[in-house]
Motif scaffolding. Sequence first.
Motif, short mmCIF file in Angstrom:
data_model
loop_
_atom_site.label_atom_id
_atom_site.label_comp_id
_atom_site.label_asym_id
_atom_site.label_seq_id
_atom_site.Cartn_x
_atom_site.Cartn_y
_atom_site.Cartn_z
N ALA A 1 45.97 -69.85 -52.85
CA ALA A 1 46.94 -70.90 -52.51
C ALA A 1 47.14 -70.98 -51.00
CB ALA A 1 48.27 -70.61 -53.20
N ALA A 2 47.24 -69.83 -50.33
CA ALA A 2 47.44 -69.81 -48.88
C ALA A 2 46.26 -70.44 -48.16
CB ALA A 2 47.65 -68.38 -48.41
N GLN A 3 45.04 -70.15 -48.60
CA GLN A 3 43.86 -70.71 -47.95
C GLN A 3 43.79 -72.23 -48.13
OE1 GLN A 3 41.66 -69.16 -45.94
NE2 GLN A 3 42.98 -67.36 -46.13
N ILE A 4 44.19 -72.72 -49.30
CA ILE A 4 44.20 -74.17 -49.53
C ILE A 4 45.23 -74.83 -48.63
CG2 ILE A 4 44.75 -75.97 -51.21
CD1 ILE A 4 43.59 -74.13 -53.37
N VAL A 5 46.44 -74.26 -48.57
CA VAL A 5 47.50 -74.85 -47.74
C VAL A 5 47.10 -74.86 -46.27
CG1 VAL A 5 49.87 -74.52 -46.94
CG2 VAL A 5 49.34 -74.27 -49.37
N GLN A 6 46.51 -73.79 -45.80
CA GLN A 6 46.13 -73.70 -44.39
C GLN A 6 45.03 -74.69 -44.02
OE1 GLN A 6 45.46 -69.35 -44.34
NE2 GLN A 6 46.97 -69.28 -42.70
N ARG A 7 44.28 -75.15 -45.00
CA ARG A 7 43.19 -76.09 -44.74
C ARG A 7 43.57 -77.54 -45.01
NH1 ARG A 7 41.04 -71.27 -45.62
NH2 ARG A 7 38.95 -70.76 -44.84
N SER A 8 44.82 -77.77 -45.36
CA SER A 8 45.26 -79.12 -45.76
C SER A 8 45.95 -79.84 -44.60
CB SER A 8 46.22 -79.02 -46.95
OG SER A 8 45.59 -78.43 -48.06
N GLU A 9 45.84 -81.16 -44.61
CA GLU A 9 46.43 -81.97 -43.55
C GLU A 9 47.88 -82.36 -43.84
OE1 GLU A 9 44.04 -85.34 -42.77
OE2 GLU A 9 42.25 -84.20 -42.25
N ASN A 10 48.19 -82.66 -45.10
CA ASN A 10 49.51 -83.18 -45.47
C ASN A 10 50.37 -82.05 -46.02
OD1 ASN A 10 47.41 -85.69 -46.56
ND2 ASN A 10 48.84 -86.03 -44.89
N VAL A 11 51.13 -81.41 -45.11
CA VAL A 11 51.86 -80.18 -45.43
C VAL A 11 53.34 -80.36 -45.13
CG1 VAL A 11 52.08 -77.72 -44.88
CG2 VAL A 11 49.81 -78.77 -44.99
N VAL A 12 54.16 -79.78 -45.99
CA VAL A 12 55.61 -79.73 -45.79
C VAL A 12 56.04 -78.27 -45.77
CG1 VAL A 12 57.86 -80.18 -46.86
CG2 VAL A 12 56.12 -81.97 -46.83
N ALA A 13 56.85 -77.90 -44.78
CA ALA A 13 57.39 -76.55 -44.69
C ALA A 13 58.92 -76.63 -44.69
CB ALA A 13 56.91 -75.86 -43.42
N LYS A 14 59.56 -75.72 -45.43
CA LYS A 14 61.02 -75.75 -45.53
C LYS A 14 61.53 -74.37 -45.92
CE LYS A 14 60.63 -77.59 -50.26
NZ LYS A 14 60.92 -78.75 -51.13
N VAL A 15 62.80 -74.14 -45.59
CA VAL A 15 63.48 -72.93 -46.02
C VAL A 15 64.46 -73.32 -47.11
CG1 VAL A 15 64.92 -70.98 -45.34
CG2 VAL A 15 63.27 -71.93 -43.72
N ARG A 16 64.40 -72.59 -48.22
CA ARG A 16 65.23 -72.90 -49.39
C ARG A 16 66.34 -71.86 -49.55
NH1 ARG A 16 62.62 -75.14 -54.72
NH2 ARG A 16 62.83 -76.99 -53.39
N TYR A 17 67.57 -72.37 -49.61
CA TYR A 17 68.75 -71.54 -49.82
C TYR A 17 69.32 -71.86 -51.20
CZ TYR A 17 68.39 -71.39 -44.72
OH TYR A 17 67.93 -71.24 -43.43
N SER A 18 69.82 -70.85 -51.88
CA SER A 18 70.34 -71.04 -53.24
C SER A 18 71.79 -70.59 -53.33
CB SER A 18 69.50 -70.23 -54.24
OG SER A 18 68.14 -70.61 -54.19
N ALA A 19 72.54 -71.28 -54.18
CA ALA A 19 73.95 -70.93 -54.40
C ALA A 19 74.36 -71.41 -55.78
CB ALA A 19 74.84 -71.56 -53.33
N TRP A 20 75.29 -70.69 -56.37
CA TRP A 20 75.84 -71.07 -57.66
C TRP A 20 77.19 -71.73 -57.43
CZ3 TRP A 20 73.22 -71.09 -62.10
CH2 TRP A 20 73.91 -71.37 -63.27
N LEU A 21 77.30 -73.00 -57.83
CA LEU A 21 78.54 -73.75 -57.65
C LEU A 21 79.00 -74.29 -58.99
CD1 LEU A 21 77.59 -75.78 -54.45
CD2 LEU A 21 78.99 -73.71 -54.58
N GLY A 22 80.15 -73.80 -59.45
CA GLY A 22 80.64 -74.24 -60.75
C GLY A 22 79.69 -73.84 -61.85
#
Length: 207
Positions: free
Chosen positions: A100-121
């Motif tokens: 998966a890492a090798q495919i992502v590193q060789r791809s042009e259309n990439v999105v990077a983000k940090v995901r935070y989680s929380a329990w609300l209600g």
Amino acid sequence: MSESGFGDFEFERKFFVREFPAVAASDPMPALIVQAYLFASDGYAVRVRIQGPAPVDLDAEPSALVEALGEESIGTMTAKGPAVGGTRYEAERELDPLVAAQIVQRSENVVAKVRYSAWLGEDGWIVDRFLGANAPLLLSEVERGGPVVDLAIPSFCVSEVSEDDRFRNEYLAHKPFGTWAEEYRRELDRIGPTFVDSLGQNQFEGS
């Protein structure tokens, strides 16, 4: 077949967030997600994702971020269909993280983000802070095993974008938020917040 009995479908609602919420900052273990879109057209998409514990330095290029994920990373490949009413076909399968890492590193259309989680209600919420060309975009999502109805919406959710294709990751991979952020902010100021009203009764925090 999923435990919910709905098979390969996801049920989620998505919201634009203007300021990073304190509840997200309290997540002790945010995740870094870097994903490549190998195909995207008319709501259909094929995605390869690599994710793991977020590193301290998040200013690097996506390829360097992938390398920083290390041995704890998880790789997946997902096929998606168009979203209708908060429901979308999504078939996800695990991949060897090195592949998966090798495919992502060789791809042009990439999105990077940090995901935070929380329990609300009664719901688990995530807040995604996008990196690189999609900064400073913040989006929040809630997902359930069935249709997301009668939702209690936190105050940090400014406007619902569940049915706005511009905020789908495959769109952001090709047209980053940074290139149209000001246009969207002017649109939001002109039109005002909107929320999907066909999924039960929305409840708003503080109202």
